[in-house]
Design an enzyme around this catalytic site. Structure first.
Site, PDB file in Angstrom:
ATOM      1  N   LYS A 118       0.888  -1.174   0.119  1.00 30.84           N
ATOM      2  CA  LYS A 118       0.028   0.032  -0.129  1.00 30.84           C
ATOM      3  C   LYS A 118       0.857   1.308   0.290  1.00 30.84           C
ATOM      4  CE  LYS A 118      -4.008  -2.091   2.562  1.00 30.84           C
ATOM      5  NZ  LYS A 118      -4.652  -2.057   3.907  1.00 30.84           N
TER       6      LYS A 118
ATOM      7  N   PHE B   5     -14.884   4.643   8.071  1.00 30.62           N
ATOM      8  CA  PHE B   5     -13.924   4.880   7.717  1.00 30.62           C
ATOM      9  C   PHE B   5     -13.684   4.931   6.161  1.00 30.62           C
ATOM     10  CE2 PHE B   5     -13.395   0.818   9.732  1.00 30.62           C
ATOM     11  CZ  PHE B   5     -12.771   0.149   8.678  1.00 30.62           C
TER      12      PHE B   5
ATOM     13  N   ARG C 156      -0.882 -14.317   4.878  1.00 28.39           N
ATOM     14  CA  ARG C 156      -1.706 -13.530   6.137  1.00 28.39           C
ATOM     15  C   ARG C 156      -1.002 -13.592   7.382  1.00 28.39           C
ATOM     16  NH1 ARG C 156      -6.368 -10.115   4.902  1.00 28.39           N
ATOM     17  NH2 ARG C 156      -6.807 -10.807   7.124  1.00 28.39           N
TER      18      ARG C 156
ATOM     19  N   THR D 191      -5.158  -7.327  11.125  1.00 31.48           N
ATOM     20  CA  THR D 191      -5.368  -6.071  10.411  1.00 31.48           C
ATOM     21  C   THR D 191      -4.925  -4.681  11.347  1.00 31.48           C
ATOM     22  OG1 THR D 191      -7.297  -7.237   9.639  1.00 31.48           O
ATOM     23  CG2 THR D 191      -7.403  -4.753   9.573  1.00 31.48           C
TER      24      THR D 191
ATOM     25  N   ARG E  41       2.940  -6.144   9.554  1.00 34.46           N
ATOM     26  CA  ARG E  41       2.105  -4.902  10.132  1.00 34.46           C
ATOM     27  C   ARG E  41       2.435  -4.563  11.580  1.00 34.46           C
ATOM     28  NH1 ARG E  41      -3.774  -7.147   7.914  1.00 34.46           N
ATOM     29  NH2 ARG E  41      -3.740  -5.822   5.814  1.00 34.46           N
TER      30      ARG E  41
ATOM     31  N   HIS F 161      -1.771  -5.412   1.717  1.00 35.92           N
ATOM     32  CA  HIS F 161      -2.981  -5.977   1.513  1.00 35.92           C
ATOM     33  C   HIS F 161      -2.653  -7.450   1.212  1.00 35.92           C
ATOM     34  CE1 HIS F 161      -7.121  -7.419   0.544  1.00 35.92           C
ATOM     35  NE2 HIS F 161      -6.630  -7.741  -0.535  1.00 35.92           N
TER      36      HIS F 161
END
Ligand code: IDP
Ligand code: MG
Length: 167
Positions: free
Chosen positions: A10, A58, A91, A97, A108, A125
């Site tokens: 991203k 959001f 993942r 997330t 992340r 992502h």
């Protein structure tokens, strides 16, 4: 089972110069990259990609985030990873997330943050299941951009009128 999954670096990942770090972390999976490109994300693509989030408070910020307007970096790097258990492996390395809840050593957990406005900036992502992977890969890539035949294709004749070719 061999499967494919969509990975997007991203705009926050690109702005923070994390491409190399993220690719190195993902190489731990021993999966193969079977497609890769840089994409200018238009509004329609961003909305289609995140259409399941359309009722989220959001959502508008999420669309600005994916389009790169939040970070003044209007592009993402899109890739398809392929191999054994690809969806789960990516993942797992990506982490939760919410970057604050993500395992600290996950991608992340290492690089994500929660902005004051509230959208989770989580640097990449990754598709979450087989159905989502197929929908997303077909949204971001044309068949000839992927070096393997992962989904059935059909041949059609299209007009090349207006198409860009090398000068
Ligand atoms: P995922 O990216 O881990 O699959 P999704 O639930 O599909 O998570 O959400 C898509 C994106 O929307 C997330 O990656 C994150 O950027 C943002 N997001 C999801 N849930 C929240 C939230 O509760 N607050 C702020 N941003 C969120
Ligand atoms: Mg998701």
């Amino acid at each position: 089972m061999n499967q494919q999954t969509l990975v997007l670096i991203k705009p926050d990942g690109l702005v923070k110069s994390l491409t190399g770090n993220i690719l190195t972390r993902l190489s731990e999976t021993k999966l193969q990259i079977i497609a890769a490109k840089m994409v200018n994300v238009n509004y329609e693509l961003a909305v289609e990609h995140y259409k399941q989030m359309k009722d989220a408070p959001f959502f508008d910020e999420l669309i600005s985030y994916l389009q790169g307007t939040l970070h003044d970096r209007r592009k993402v790097m899109a890739m398809v990873y392929w191999g054994e258990d690809a969806i789960k492996k990516v993942r797992q390395l990506a982490g939760a997330t919410n970057p604050e809840e993500a395992e600290p050593t996950s991608i992340r957990g290492s690089y994500g943050r929660i902005t004051s406005k509230g959208v989770y900036e989580n640097v990449l992502h990754a598709s979450s299941d087989i159905t989502e992977a197929e929908r997303e890969i077909k949204l971001w890539f044309r068949p000839e951009e992927i070096i393997m035949d992962i989904y059935p294709v059909k041949k059609i004749t299209v007009s090349t009128l207006g198409q860009k070719v090398w000068a």
